[in-house]
Motif scaffolding. Structure first.
Motif, PDB file in Angstrom:
ATOM      1  N   TYR A  84      -1.581   1.080  -5.093  1.00 31.70           N
ATOM      2  CA  TYR A  84      -0.854  -0.272  -4.511  1.00 31.70           C
ATOM      3  C   TYR A  84       0.198  -0.368  -5.524  1.00 31.70           C
TER       4      TYR A  84
ATOM      5  N   LEU B  21       1.050  -1.153   0.007  1.00 31.10           N
ATOM      6  CA  LEU B  21      -0.030   0.016  -0.019  1.00 31.10           C
ATOM      7  C   LEU B  21       1.005   1.152  -0.006  1.00 31.10           C
TER       8      LEU B  21
ATOM      9  N   ALA C 262      -6.890   4.412  -2.796  1.00 27.13           N
ATOM     10  CA  ALA C 262      -5.355   4.049  -2.476  1.00 27.13           C
ATOM     11  C   ALA C 262      -4.624   3.568  -3.615  1.00 27.13           C
TER      12      ALA C 262
ATOM     13  N   TYR D  18      -9.125  -3.765   0.083  1.00 23.69           N
ATOM     14  CA  TYR D  18      -8.801  -2.711  -0.811  1.00 23.69           C
ATOM     15  C   TYR D  18      -9.646  -1.288  -0.499  1.00 23.69           C
TER      16      TYR D  18
END
Length: 185
Positions: free
Chosen positions: A130, A62, A128, A124
């Motif tokens: 990743y 992350l 965000a 998830y």
């Protein structure tokens, strides 16, 4: 030097230079890509190259906020913080193209113990960013950064792949990825 000797020397020099360039040029094809499965879950497509000593690791991180550049000229930019969410490794399957649902441990792979990885399934977050990292030993590292919106924007049969040496991501079909990754091995 006579004309035939000069011509022979020029041809030999050209052949050696061309061979040297071809021998030193690393493959630019992606060896990993990220897409979605039929259920919409993120999937890592990974092609392992090497020999029987090759070990592969895959991680999902992350990513924190984008780094802040140093605008004062007197310091350094802030780094991007990354938090591990998933880590697996495999010591077999060379020459195989894997399709791995991110967050799972497929047959032949093992979870890599890491106290920083939270237990349970990956939660998830739409906003965000990743980064999936694939590392093989001898060391070759590739990564693909994505958001869920990036994956939602892919058409059926498309993946987000690593552009190769030079960085960045590119969109290509899964078939193109498989062909290019196969050629790279």
């Amino acid at each position: 030097m006579h004309a035939p000797a000069r011509a022979t020397a020029a041809l030999l020099a050209a052949a050696l230079a061309g061979g040297a360039l071809a021998g030193c040029s690393p493959p630019e094809e992606p060896l990993m890509a990220v897409g979605r499965d039929a259920g919409g879950r993120p999937v890592l497509h990974l092609r392992l190259c090497g020999d029987d000593r090759t070990v592969a690791k895959a991680s999902l991180m992350l990513r924190g906020p984008d780094p802040t550049p140093d605008i004062t000229g007197g310091g350094s930019a802030t780094a991007v913080a990354e938090v591990p969410l998933w880590r697996i490794w495999n010591a077999a399957g060379i020459g195989t193209t894997w399709a791995i649902e991110i967050g799972t441990t497929p047959a032949g792979w093992r979870e890599e113990p890491d106290p920083a990885v939270p237990p349970g399934p990956i939660a998830y977050t739409p906003a965000a960013r990743y980064r999936v990292i694939a590392l093989t030993s001898p060391p070759h590292i590739r990564s693909v950064t994505f958001t869920l919106a990036d994956l939602d924007g892919l058409e059926d049969g498309q993946v987000r792949g690593h552009r190769g040496h030079g960085g960045g991501e590119t969109t290509l079909t899964l078939q193109q990825f498989r062909e290019q990754a196969g050629d790279a091995c």
